[in-house]
Design a protein around this motif. Sequence first.
Motif, PDB file in Angstrom:
ATOM      1  N   LEU A  69     -69.607 -98.125-141.850  1.00  0.00           N
ATOM      2  CA  LEU A  69     -70.700 -98.595-142.693  1.00  0.00           C
ATOM      3  C   LEU A  69     -71.337 -99.858-142.096  1.00  0.00           C
ATOM      4  N   THR A  70     -70.523-100.843-141.729  1.00  0.00           N
ATOM      5  CA  THR A  70     -71.071-102.119-141.240  1.00  0.00           C
ATOM      6  C   THR A  70     -71.820-101.936-139.919  1.00  0.00           C
ATOM      7  N   ARG A  71     -71.323-101.063-139.041  1.00  0.00           N
ATOM      8  CA  ARG A  71     -72.025-100.782-137.778  1.00  0.00           C
ATOM      9  C   ARG A  71     -73.369-100.116-138.042  1.00  0.00           C
ATOM     10  N   THR A  72     -73.394 -99.194-139.011  1.00  0.00           N
ATOM     11  CA  THR A  72     -74.632 -98.479-139.335  1.00  0.00           C
ATOM     12  C   THR A  72     -75.665 -99.424-139.925  1.00  0.00           C
ATOM     13  N   VAL A  73     -75.242-100.290-140.844  1.00  0.00           N
ATOM     14  CA  VAL A  73     -76.160-101.259-141.451  1.00  0.00           C
ATOM     15  C   VAL A  73     -76.738-102.191-140.385  1.00  0.00           C
ATOM     16  N   ALA A  74     -75.898-102.664-139.467  1.00  0.00           N
ATOM     17  CA  ALA A  74     -76.370-103.549-138.390  1.00  0.00           C
ATOM     18  C   ALA A  74     -77.399-102.830-137.517  1.00  0.00           C
TER      19      ALA A  74
ATOM     20  N   GLY B 195     -67.667 -92.362-144.802  1.00  0.00           N
ATOM     21  CA  GLY B 195     -67.694 -92.748-143.393  1.00  0.00           C
ATOM     22  C   GLY B 195     -68.462 -91.767-142.532  1.00  0.00           C
ATOM     23  N   THR B 196     -68.334 -90.484-142.818  1.00  0.00           N
ATOM     24  CA  THR B 196     -69.049 -89.466-142.054  1.00  0.00           C
ATOM     25  C   THR B 196     -70.558 -89.609-142.250  1.00  0.00           C
ATOM     26  N   GLY B 197     -70.992 -89.869-143.479  1.00  0.00           N
ATOM     27  CA  GLY B 197     -72.421 -90.069-143.749  1.00  0.00           C
ATOM     28  C   GLY B 197     -72.982 -91.213-142.927  1.00  0.00           C
ATOM     29  N   SER B 198     -72.217 -92.315-142.831  1.00  0.00           N
ATOM     30  CA  SER B 198     -72.666 -93.463-142.038  1.00  0.00           C
ATOM     31  C   SER B 198     -72.738 -93.121-140.558  1.00  0.00           C
ATOM     32  N   ARG B 199     -71.757 -92.369-140.051  1.00  0.00           N
ATOM     33  CA  ARG B 199     -71.761 -91.994-138.630  1.00  0.00           C
ATOM     34  C   ARG B 199     -72.989 -91.156-138.272  1.00  0.00           C
TER      35      ARG B 199
ATOM     36  N   LYS C 273     -89.083 -86.642-133.227  1.00  0.00           N
ATOM     37  CA  LYS C 273     -89.966 -86.489-134.389  1.00  0.00           C
ATOM     38  C   LYS C 273     -89.119 -86.191-135.628  1.00  0.00           C
ATOM     39  N   PHE C 274     -89.425 -86.890-136.696  1.00  0.00           N
ATOM     40  CA  PHE C 274     -88.589 -86.860-137.896  1.00  0.00           C
ATOM     41  C   PHE C 274     -89.148 -85.945-138.973  1.00  0.00           C
ATOM     42  N   GLY C 275     -90.445 -85.680-138.951  1.00  0.00           N
ATOM     43  CA  GLY C 275     -91.037 -84.836-139.986  1.00  0.00           C
ATOM     44  C   GLY C 275     -91.516 -85.607-141.192  1.00  0.00           C
ATOM     45  N   ALA C 276     -91.456 -86.928-141.113  1.00  0.00           N
ATOM     46  CA  ALA C 276     -91.983 -87.794-142.174  1.00  0.00           C
ATOM     47  C   ALA C 276     -92.286 -89.146-141.545  1.00  0.00           C
ATOM     48  N   SER C 277     -93.150 -89.915-142.192  1.00  0.00           N
ATOM     49  CA  SER C 277     -93.513 -91.223-141.623  1.00  0.00           C
ATOM     50  C   SER C 277     -92.475 -92.286-141.936  1.00  0.00           C
ATOM     51  N   GLU C 278     -91.653 -92.040-142.972  1.00  0.00           N
ATOM     52  CA  GLU C 278     -90.646 -93.040-143.365  1.00  0.00           C
ATOM     53  C   GLU C 278     -89.305 -92.397-143.663  1.00  0.00           C
ATOM     54  N   LEU C 279     -88.253 -93.078-143.214  1.00  0.00           N
ATOM     55  CA  LEU C 279     -86.875 -92.726-143.565  1.00  0.00           C
ATOM     56  C   LEU C 279     -86.356 -93.782-144.531  1.00  0.00           C
ATOM     57  N   VAL C 280     -85.764 -93.338-145.630  1.00  0.00           N
ATOM     58  CA  VAL C 280     -85.142 -94.275-146.576  1.00  0.00           C
ATOM     59  C   VAL C 280     -83.653 -93.942-146.643  1.00  0.00           C
ATOM     60  N   PRO C 281     -82.802 -94.674-145.874  1.00  0.00           N
ATOM     61  CA  PRO C 281     -81.365 -94.379-145.903  1.00  0.00           C
ATOM     62  C   PRO C 281     -80.699 -94.992-147.135  1.00  0.00           C
ATOM     63  N   ILE C 282     -79.805 -94.230-147.745  1.00  0.00           N
ATOM     64  CA  ILE C 282     -79.010 -94.730-148.872  1.00  0.00           C
ATOM     65  C   ILE C 282     -77.557 -94.332-148.617  1.00  0.00           C
ATOM     66  N   ILE C 283     -76.710 -95.336-148.402  1.00  0.00           N
ATOM     67  CA  ILE C 283     -75.297 -95.090-148.098  1.00  0.00           C
ATOM     68  C   ILE C 283     -74.478 -95.195-149.387  1.00  0.00           C
ATOM     69  N   ILE C 284     -73.598 -94.233-149.607  1.00  0.00           N
ATOM     70  CA  ILE C 284     -72.688 -94.271-150.762  1.00  0.00           C
ATOM     71  C   ILE C 284     -71.269 -94.343-150.225  1.00  0.00           C
TER      72      ILE C 284
ATOM     73  N   ILE D 128     -84.435-100.057-149.651  1.00  0.00           N
ATOM     74  CA  ILE D 128     -84.772-100.251-151.068  1.00  0.00           C
ATOM     75  C   ILE D 128     -83.607-100.840-151.862  1.00  0.00           C
ATOM     76  N   MET D 129     -82.461-101.048-151.196  1.00  0.00           N
ATOM     77  CA  MET D 129     -81.317-101.699-151.858  1.00  0.00           C
ATOM     78  C   MET D 129     -80.555-102.525-150.817  1.00  0.00           C
ATOM     79  N   PRO D 130     -79.805-103.533-151.243  1.00  0.00           N
ATOM     80  CA  PRO D 130     -79.117-104.418-150.286  1.00  0.00           C
ATOM     81  C   PRO D 130     -78.245-103.636-149.309  1.00  0.00           C
ATOM     82  N   ASN D 131     -78.399-103.929-148.013  1.00  0.00           N
ATOM     83  CA  ASN D 131     -77.614-103.270-146.953  1.00  0.00           C
ATOM     84  C   ASN D 131     -77.720-101.746-146.985  1.00  0.00           C
ATOM     85  N   TYR D 132     -78.829-101.253-147.517  1.00  0.00           N
ATOM     86  CA  TYR D 132     -79.065 -99.805-147.587  1.00  0.00           C
ATOM     87  C   TYR D 132     -77.974 -99.077-148.376  1.00  0.00           C
TER      88      TYR D 132
END
Length: 240
Positions: free
Chosen positions: A47-52, A9-13, A27-38, A82-86
Amino acid sequence: KIFVFGIGGTGSRVLRSLTMMLASGVKFGASELVPIIIDPDASNADLTRTVALLNNYSAINEKLNFSNDNRSSFFRTKIERIMPNYTLRINDTDDKSFMQFINYASMSKSNKALTKMLFSNKNLESSMEVGFKGNPNIGSVVLNQIAHSDDFIDFANSFSDGDKIFIISSIFGGTGASGFPLLLKTLREGKHLPNNDLIKKAEIGAITILPYFKLKQDDESEIDSSTFISKTKSALTYYE
């Protein structure tokens, strides 16, 4: 790309906050962010709020055009899914107790005795459907599967030279405290992974969140916030 793993839950927040900051042009320091939630708790509101929010951000980003003449930085960083619902799926936890997950009933007498030494009856009877409820000893067993999951292989296949990894987790709960060292070990030692050499030498950063909330005392609840500090100390000792 920067692959950002948000554990529990903390990771999603924290991922939600990061998405808000990217929308405002930080500025993020990269052109792309790839989030992966576990997170084993698929119905977790964090989690559901973050995905939305991630989906809304991506929908806006796709409608915008950025060129050399366009200096606007609002929504500029691309968020890739890169995966369903990140979300990295954790299998075989629905409608199961921890006892059923580890096939306790089919164990030998000696293995049953060992299991009883390591886990309380409350641990063994705990439902896997809504996470590990502050029990990293359970989380470390269940999350071992992620290293060999199809979703994790998809992540490894997406990894390129120069990409970086960042891990967000809490240290006083179950999912975050157990997920961080397991994930790091898999990234550094995952000989079975595609692009293994690239991932092993990649820069990996992390943030570990100390206790930041308390819960009202409830003898019926499986979560007792009075243990958060002692759990933090023991986890930090293990990390060290």
